[in-house]
Motif scaffolding. Structure first.
Motif, PDB file in Angstrom:
ATOM      1  N   GLY A  64     -46.466 -33.361   7.436  1.00 18.45           N
ATOM      2  CA  GLY A  64     -45.830 -34.208   6.443  1.00 18.45           C
ATOM      3  C   GLY A  64     -46.561 -34.172   5.126  1.00 18.45           C
ATOM      4  N   GLY A  65     -45.815 -34.179   4.041  1.00 15.94           N
ATOM      5  CA  GLY A  65     -46.425 -34.155   2.725  1.00 15.94           C
ATOM      6  C   GLY A  65     -45.448 -34.573   1.656  1.00 15.94           C
ATOM      7  N   ARG A  66     -45.940 -34.624   0.432  1.00 19.61           N
ATOM      8  CA  ARG A  66     -45.117 -35.031  -0.709  1.00 19.61           C
ATOM      9  C   ARG A  66     -45.087 -33.951  -1.781  1.00 19.61           C
ATOM     10  N   SER A  67     -45.375 -32.718  -1.363  1.00 17.91           N
ATOM     11  CA  SER A  67     -45.363 -31.595  -2.294  1.00 17.91           C
ATOM     12  C   SER A  67     -44.779 -30.379  -1.588  1.00 17.91           C
ATOM     13  N   SER A  68     -44.049 -29.558  -2.326  1.00 20.09           N
ATOM     14  CA  SER A  68     -43.481 -28.348  -1.734  1.00 20.09           C
ATOM     15  C   SER A  68     -44.566 -27.396  -1.255  1.00 20.09           C
ATOM     16  N   ARG A  69     -45.767 -27.560  -1.770  1.00 17.03           N
ATOM     17  CA  ARG A  69     -46.883 -26.702  -1.360  1.00 17.03           C
ATOM     18  C   ARG A  69     -47.163 -26.835   0.141  1.00 17.03           C
ATOM     19  N   THR A  70     -46.873 -28.003   0.690  1.00 16.76           N
ATOM     20  CA  THR A  70     -47.201 -28.289   2.084  1.00 16.76           C
ATOM     21  C   THR A  70     -46.327 -27.508   3.052  1.00 16.76           C
ATOM     22  N   PHE A  71     -45.181 -27.029   2.596  1.00 17.82           N
ATOM     23  CA  PHE A  71     -44.200 -26.476   3.523  1.00 17.82           C
ATOM     24  C   PHE A  71     -43.893 -25.007   3.251  1.00 17.82           C
ATOM     25  N   HIS A  72     -43.664 -24.306   4.333  1.00 15.94           N
ATOM     26  CA  HIS A  72     -43.183 -22.934   4.268  1.00 15.94           C
ATOM     27  C   HIS A  72     -42.569 -22.588   5.612  1.00 15.94           C
ATOM     28  N   PRO A  73     -41.596 -21.683   5.634  1.00 14.70           N
ATOM     29  CA  PRO A  73     -40.996 -21.277   6.909  1.00 14.70           C
ATOM     30  C   PRO A  73     -42.049 -20.654   7.824  1.00 14.70           C
ATOM     31  N   PRO A  74     -42.080 -21.021   9.100  1.00 14.04           N
ATOM     32  CA  PRO A  74     -43.096 -20.496  10.027  1.00 14.04           C
ATOM     33  C   PRO A  74     -43.103 -18.976  10.150  1.00 14.04           C
ATOM     34  N   ASP A  75     -41.946 -18.338   9.916  1.00 17.75           N
ATOM     35  CA  ASP A  75     -41.916 -16.887  10.082  1.00 17.75           C
ATOM     36  C   ASP A  75     -42.853 -16.179   9.108  1.00 17.75           C
ATOM     37  N   ILE A  76     -43.185 -16.824   7.981  1.00 21.23           N
ATOM     38  CA  ILE A  76     -44.107 -16.206   7.021  1.00 21.23           C
ATOM     39  C   ILE A  76     -45.471 -15.978   7.672  1.00 21.23           C
ATOM     40  N   CYS A  77     -45.955 -16.977   8.407  1.00 21.71           N
ATOM     41  CA  CYS A  77     -47.255 -16.848   9.077  1.00 21.71           C
ATOM     42  C   CYS A  77     -47.210 -15.761  10.139  1.00 21.71           C
ATOM     43  N   TYR A  78     -46.127 -15.744  10.915  1.00 21.43           N
ATOM     44  CA  TYR A  78     -46.012 -14.730  11.970  1.00 21.43           C
ATOM     45  C   TYR A  78     -45.953 -13.323  11.380  1.00 21.43           C
ATOM     46  N   ASP A  79     -45.137 -13.150  10.342  1.00 22.22           N
ATOM     47  CA  ASP A  79     -45.009 -11.824   9.720  1.00 22.22           C
ATOM     48  C   ASP A  79     -46.340 -11.367   9.132  1.00 22.22           C
ATOM     49  N   THR A  80     -47.063 -12.293   8.500  1.00 22.33           N
ATOM     50  CA  THR A  80     -48.352 -11.959   7.900  1.00 22.33           C
ATOM     51  C   THR A  80     -49.365 -11.523   8.947  1.00 22.33           C
ATOM     52  N   ASP A  81     -49.246 -12.109  10.144  1.00 21.83           N
ATOM     53  CA  ASP A  81     -50.187 -11.789  11.215  1.00 21.83           C
ATOM     54  C   ASP A  81     -49.737 -10.605  12.069  1.00 21.83           C
ATOM     55  N   GLY A  82     -48.682  -9.927  11.667  1.00 26.58           N
ATOM     56  CA  GLY A  82     -48.275  -8.706  12.354  1.00 26.58           C
ATOM     57  C   GLY A  82     -47.289  -8.890  13.495  1.00 26.58           C
ATOM     58  N   TRP A  83     -46.687 -10.074  13.613  1.00 27.29           N
ATOM     59  CA  TRP A  83     -45.678 -10.295  14.649  1.00 27.29           C
ATOM     60  C   TRP A  83     -44.338  -9.747  14.165  1.00 27.29           C
ATOM     61  N   SER A  84     -43.505  -9.300  15.081  1.00 23.23           N
ATOM     62  CA  SER A  84     -42.124  -8.963  14.747  1.00 23.23           C
ATOM     63  C   SER A  84     -41.287 -10.218  14.986  1.00 23.23           C
ATOM     64  N   THR A  85     -40.409 -10.539  14.060  1.00 24.45           N
ATOM     65  CA  THR A  85     -39.682 -11.800  14.136  1.00 24.45           C
ATOM     66  C   THR A  85     -38.180 -11.604  13.931  1.00 24.45           C
TER      67      THR A  85
END
Length: 224
Positions: free
Chosen positions: A119-140
């Motif tokens: 939870g947060g009050r800034s857009s900085r706090t949120f991002h789609p989870p697939d970004i983390c998976y893709d960055t770490d080399g997962w296929s999504t």
């Protein structure tokens, strides 16, 4: 009628329409409030903009930043939870969440689900989870999905299927807002459920459906 009178009449009509729109919007998109039906929140698949899947969901427990999210019950039906602290300090450094909950829930048949709340009050706090998976080399694979609620309606969210080597995750997530305005200053909550690939897709969906059924009663359209 003189031109000045016509302009005055048009201005008055526009003002009345604007006022009516404000009140209509409050009725169509009610703020979170406790009723016999639960606590009303606005839910959507995205936090940047409204999608056609935006809806009102009625929760059994407070799910907003004006409450301590630690108050979410550890016991939800046959699901028993335990807090698992986030040890990755980069999560807090990068996202700066106001509240962060990570729990592991297990039911009486041995199924497990990870519940993550940020939870947060800034857009900085949120991002789609697939970004983390893709960055770490997962296929999504990412698509929209809906899970039914016990008293009617569905929860609309995003469904992420991620694979890496011999591992796999299935993730269902959506966003909650305490009122119709969706102003970040009022707080935004991302709710995410994660399961492994040990069970079939159908089994995982039923587990998530059962779990969410203890947090939400039903949903309704946020539009006329």
């Amino acid at each position: 009628m003189p031109p000045t009178s016509i302009r005055s009449l048009l201005a008055a009509l526009i003002l009345l329409v604007g006022i009516g729109a404000v009140y209509a919007r409050s009725w169509i998109y009610p703020p979170s409030a406790s009723t016999n039906d639960g606590i009303a929140y606005v839910a959507d698949m995205d936090f940047w903009y409204r999608t056609a899947s935006e809806q009102i969901v009625y929760a059994n427990t407070p799910l907003d930043l004006s409450h301590d999210l630690q108050g979410i019950p550890m016991q939800l039906g046959t699901w028993q939870g335990e807090d698992v602290p986030q040890t990755n300090v980069e999560v807090f450094a990068l996202l700066e969440p106001e509240q962060y909950i990570q729990r592991l829930y297990r039911n009486d048949t041995g199924d497990y689900l990870w519940l993550s709340l940020i939870g947060g009050r800034s857009s900085r706090t949120f991002h789609p989870p697939d970004i983390c998976y893709d960055t770490d080399g997962w296929s999504t694979v990412l698509q929209s999905y809906s899970l039914p609620l016990p008293s009617g309606g569905e929860v609309h969210g995003m469904w992420l299927d991620a694979k890496k080597d011999d591992y796999g995750h299935r993730v269902f997530y959506f966003y909650l807002f305490p009122n119709a305005e969706r102003n970040p200053d009022d707080g935004i909550l991302q709710m995410k459920l994660t399961a492994g690939h040990e069970q079939s897709m159908e089994h995982t969906l039923r587990s998530m459906e059962d779990f969410l059924g203890h947090l939400f009663q039903y949903s309704a359209s946020s539009r006329l």
